[in-house]
Design a protein around this motif. Sequence first.
Motif, PDB file in Angstrom:
ATOM      1  N   ALA A 291       0.796  -1.422   0.038  1.00 15.84           N
ATOM      2  CA  ALA A 291       0.082   0.330  -0.284  1.00 15.84           C
ATOM      3  C   ALA A 291       1.117   1.189   0.157  1.00 15.84           C
ATOM      4  CB  ALA A 291      -0.217  -0.181   1.599  1.00 15.84           C
ATOM      5  N   PRO A 292       0.131   1.982  -0.072  1.00 17.98           N
ATOM      6  CA  PRO A 292       0.664   3.701  -0.077  1.00 17.98           C
ATOM      7  C   PRO A 292       0.996   4.291   1.002  1.00 17.98           C
ATOM      8  CG  PRO A 292      -1.195   4.003  -1.550  1.00 17.98           C
ATOM      9  CD  PRO A 292      -1.320   2.015  -1.194  1.00 17.98           C
ATOM     10  N   MET A 293       2.111   4.873   1.428  1.00 18.21           N
ATOM     11  CA  MET A 293       2.063   5.135   3.191  1.00 18.21           C
ATOM     12  C   MET A 293       3.056   5.976   3.014  1.00 18.21           C
ATOM     13  SD  MET A 293       1.829   1.100   4.618  1.00 18.21           S
ATOM     14  CE  MET A 293       2.640   0.349   4.188  1.00 18.21           C
ATOM     15  N   VAL A 294       1.985   7.367   3.311  1.00 20.83           N
ATOM     16  CA  VAL A 294       2.865   8.279   3.186  1.00 20.83           C
ATOM     17  C   VAL A 294       4.180   8.211   4.813  1.00 20.83           C
ATOM     18  CG1 VAL A 294       3.000  10.840   3.975  1.00 20.83           C
ATOM     19  CG2 VAL A 294       1.583  10.222   2.548  1.00 20.83           C
TER      20      VAL A 294
ATOM     21  N   MET B  53       1.954   8.947  -1.200  1.00 26.85           N
ATOM     22  CA  MET B  53       0.715   9.696  -1.784  1.00 26.85           C
ATOM     23  C   MET B  53       0.641  10.500  -1.758  1.00 26.85           C
ATOM     24  SD  MET B  53      -2.893  11.327   0.337  1.00 26.85           S
ATOM     25  CE  MET B  53      -1.475  12.136   1.565  1.00 26.85           C
TER      26      MET B  53
ATOM     27  N   GLN C 268       0.738   7.253  -6.805  1.00 31.26           N
ATOM     28  CA  GLN C 268      -0.469   7.460  -6.688  1.00 31.26           C
ATOM     29  C   GLN C 268      -0.387   8.688  -5.994  1.00 31.26           C
ATOM     30  OE1 GLN C 268      -1.811   7.912  -2.364  1.00 31.26           O
ATOM     31  NE2 GLN C 268      -3.518   6.007  -2.796  1.00 31.26           N
TER      32      GLN C 268
ATOM     33  N   ASN D 226      -5.897   8.494  -4.984  1.00 29.47           N
ATOM     34  CA  ASN D 226      -5.878   8.939  -4.141  1.00 29.47           C
ATOM     35  C   ASN D 226      -7.633   8.668  -3.480  1.00 29.47           C
ATOM     36  OD1 ASN D 226      -6.654   8.264  -1.071  1.00 29.47           O
ATOM     37  ND2 ASN D 226      -4.072   9.202  -0.823  1.00 29.47           N
TER      38      ASN D 226
ATOM     39  N   LYS E 119      -7.526   3.965  -5.437  1.00 33.73           N
ATOM     40  CA  LYS E 119      -7.831   3.229  -3.997  1.00 33.73           C
ATOM     41  C   LYS E 119      -9.187   4.026  -3.966  1.00 33.73           C
ATOM     42  CE  LYS E 119      -5.586   2.349  -0.211  1.00 33.73           C
ATOM     43  NZ  LYS E 119      -5.085   3.302   0.978  1.00 33.73           N
TER      44      LYS E 119
ATOM     45  N   HIS F  48     -10.456  -0.142   0.445  1.00 29.44           N
ATOM     46  CA  HIS F  48      -9.854  -0.182   2.268  1.00 29.44           C
ATOM     47  C   HIS F  48     -11.050  -0.895   2.276  1.00 29.44           C
ATOM     48  CE1 HIS F  48      -8.151   1.398   5.723  1.00 29.44           C
ATOM     49  NE2 HIS F  48      -8.326   0.219   5.704  1.00 29.44           N
TER      50      HIS F  48
ATOM     51  N   ARG G  71      -8.098   4.326  10.866  1.00 27.28           N
ATOM     52  CA  ARG G  71      -7.386   2.675  10.035  1.00 27.28           C
ATOM     53  C   ARG G  71      -7.524   1.502  10.974  1.00 27.28           C
ATOM     54  NH1 ARG G  71      -2.997   6.226   8.083  1.00 27.28           N
ATOM     55  NH2 ARG G  71      -2.124   6.449   9.697  1.00 27.28           N
TER      56      ARG G  71
ATOM     57  N   ASN H  14      -8.372  -4.666   0.874  1.00 23.85           N
ATOM     58  CA  ASN H  14      -6.721  -3.665   1.917  1.00 23.85           C
ATOM     59  C   ASN H  14      -7.801  -3.477   3.086  1.00 23.85           C
ATOM     60  OD1 ASN H  14      -6.364  -1.061   2.343  1.00 23.85           O
ATOM     61  ND2 ASN H  14      -4.934  -2.428   3.054  1.00 23.85           N
TER      62      ASN H  14
ATOM     63  N   GLY I 269      -5.693  -4.421   7.572  1.00 18.94           N
ATOM     64  CA  GLY I 269      -6.304  -5.466   8.811  1.00 18.94           C
ATOM     65  C   GLY I 269      -5.432  -7.170   7.897  1.00 18.94           C
TER      66      GLY I 269
ATOM     67  N   GLY J 165      -0.707  -2.909   3.534  1.00 21.59           N
ATOM     68  CA  GLY J 165      -0.037  -1.588   4.247  1.00 21.59           C
ATOM     69  C   GLY J 165       1.132  -1.892   5.515  1.00 21.59           C
ATOM     70  N   ARG J 166      -0.099  -2.025   6.467  1.00 25.30           N
ATOM     71  CA  ARG J 166       0.968  -1.851   7.942  1.00 25.30           C
ATOM     72  C   ARG J 166       1.712  -3.441   8.269  1.00 25.30           C
ATOM     73  NH1 ARG J 166      -3.984   0.371  11.075  1.00 25.30           N
ATOM     74  NH2 ARG J 166      -4.852  -0.752   9.118  1.00 25.30           N
TER      75      ARG J 166
HETATM   76  C1  LIG Z   1       1.787   5.985   7.711  1.00 23.98           C
HETATM   77  C2  LIG Z   1       0.297   5.635   6.798  1.00 23.98           C
HETATM   78  C3  LIG Z   1       0.502   6.319   5.965  1.00 23.98           C
HETATM   79  C4  LIG Z   1      -0.418   5.720   4.714  1.00 23.98           C
HETATM   80  N1  LIG Z   1      -0.146   6.437   3.841  1.00 23.98           N
HETATM   81  C5  LIG Z   1      -1.178   6.509   2.550  1.00 23.98           C
HETATM   82  C6  LIG Z   1      -1.324   7.020   1.082  1.00 23.98           C
HETATM   83  O1  LIG Z   1      -0.606   8.027   1.505  1.00 23.98           O
HETATM   84  N2  LIG Z   1      -1.722   6.544   0.382  1.00 23.98           N
HETATM   85  C7  LIG Z   1      -2.873   5.803   1.025  1.00 23.98           C
HETATM   86  O2  LIG Z   1      -3.971   5.530   0.269  1.00 23.98           O
HETATM   87  N3  LIG Z   1      -3.452   5.307   2.296  1.00 23.98           N
HETATM   88  C8  LIG Z   1      -3.232   5.216   2.739  1.00 23.98           C
HETATM   89  N4  LIG Z   1      -2.493   4.873   3.995  1.00 23.98           N
HETATM   90  C9  LIG Z   1      -3.465   3.674   3.832  1.00 23.98           C
HETATM   91  C10 LIG Z   1      -2.646   2.541   3.374  1.00 23.98           C
HETATM   92  O3  LIG Z   1      -2.506   2.483   2.301  1.00 23.98           O
HETATM   93  C11 LIG Z   1      -3.514   1.220   3.599  1.00 23.98           C
HETATM   94  O4  LIG Z   1      -5.266   1.538   2.615  1.00 23.98           O
HETATM   95  C12 LIG Z   1      -4.447   1.376   5.218  1.00 23.98           C
HETATM   96  O5  LIG Z   1      -3.354   1.616   5.952  1.00 23.98           O
HETATM   97  C13 LIG Z   1      -5.408  -0.017   5.515  1.00 23.98           C
HETATM   98  O6  LIG Z   1      -4.472  -1.378   5.188  1.00 23.98           O
HETATM   99  P1  LIG Z   1      -3.498  -2.077   6.205  1.00 23.98           P
HETATM  100  O7  LIG Z   1      -4.497  -2.459   7.555  1.00 23.98           O
HETATM  101  O8  LIG Z   1      -3.074  -3.329   5.751  1.00 23.98           O
HETATM  102  O9  LIG Z   1      -2.072  -1.129   7.096  1.00 23.98           O
HETATM  103  C14 LIG Z   1      -1.456   5.183   4.793  1.00 23.98           C
HETATM  104  C15 LIG Z   1      -1.493   3.968   6.111  1.00 23.98           C
HETATM  105  C16 LIG Z   1      -0.476   4.704   7.264  1.00 23.98           C
HETATM  106  C17 LIG Z   1      -0.799   3.447   8.002  1.00 23.98           C
END
Ligand SMILES: Cc1cc2nc3c(=O)[nH]c(=O)nc-3n(C[C@H](O)[C@H](O)[C@H](O)COP(=O)(O)O)c2cc1C
Length: 342
Positions: free
Chosen positions: A7-10, A34, A61, A88, A130, A174, A189, A214, A216, A236-237
């Motif tokens: 997943a994209p994660m800032v 993102m 993204q 996004n 997404k 998600h 989240r 997506n 959990g 993601g996480r």
């Molecule tokens: C630190 C962090 C930064 C995130 N940044 C973005 C982002 O830039 N773009 C996005 O679409 N979702 C972002 N998310 C959400 C994740 O992409 C994902 O949808 C969400 O964590 C749920 O998936 P998971 O339960 O597998 O973590 C972020 C999540 C985390 C934890």
Amino acid sequence: MSRISIAPMVDITDRHFRYFCRLLTKKSILYTEMVTSSAIIHGDRNKILDFDPFEKPLALQIAGCEKEEIGEAVKIAEDWDYDEINLNVGCPSDRVSGNQMGASLMAYPEEVAEIVQAMKRETNKPVTVKHRIGIDGTNILPSSLPKVIFDKYEDLEYFVKVLNEAGVKHFIIHARIAILEGLSPKDNREIPPLRYDDVYRIKKDFPELLIEINGGIKTIESIRKHLNHVDGVMLGRAAYEAPFILAEVDQFVEGGKINNISRREVIEKLMDYVERFGEDQKMGYNALKNTLGLFHNKRGSKLWRQIINPPWGEGLYGKNILERALEILPEEVLDERPISRR
Ligand SMILES: Cc1cc2nc3c(=O)[nH]c(=O)nc-3n(C[C@H](O)[C@H](O)[C@H](O)COP(=O)(O)O)c2cc1C
């Protein structure tokens, strides 16, 4: 066969983390953090968009709300060889959704359709979206627009239908709504319940679309279960909390198999990687700071974190830090391989 993505994660999925992921998984698709369309237009493009070809396949993204601006950002990004451009429509942060970006766009499928059409005019690459399964409330809307609750299955179905008609064939969903008033991005989240069945139902109702789930998902067993219902899984996480799982995900992707790599080998490859930052402690640390989960739930986990976390001491750089890790971490964890764990 199926698709697995990270997943994209800032602040997490920067170039360094993506390089690290690619050591573990060769077949999954990685996402950038993102990036807003205005950052691409007005910011330092090379810094924002450059990547190492080793990271591919890689999706960019983009977050934004102005179709002309997003179109322009996509056009600029054409000079970089991304494999997919993703919009996004899921971020609940005020910074994003309060500006009518991210999750708050979900309630306006027709506007999102115009955005993706503007994107598709500028690229032949797949344009994917997404999003959440819905939203509750909207912050800072123009007063002409009513407060929005868009959280029923029928709302989600309508969103997907409108975007399908606009030419989107691949959705990453998600499986939670975003609550846009009163919940932080982090709580968003965790607190809205996961509704995987809604995502499965979208796949049933739109069998021709590529539907990726997506939210959990943390284990190989759960990936396998979801793939009985949908085309792909986005992690993601789990990817940074317990990244060694990534060595096992290629088995689900066409032509892929478990990557039978050990943590020791990952660290050795990271040693080559950090060498490019030479005697720059800050860059060396940046390159390693998102690898802290490599020993998740294993002996040595705390030690690995202590070694990576600064201060590093005078004259110590990325390579020395990793050499030290190989000297003192438990051998049996360093040499464990995904297949020997089965
Ligand atoms: C630190 C962090 C930064 C995130 N940044 C973005 C982002 O830039 N773009 C996005 O679409 N979702 C972002 N998310 C959400 C994740 O992409 C994902 O949808 C969400 O964590 C749920 O998936 P998971 O339960 O597998 O973590 C972020 C999540 C985390 C934890």
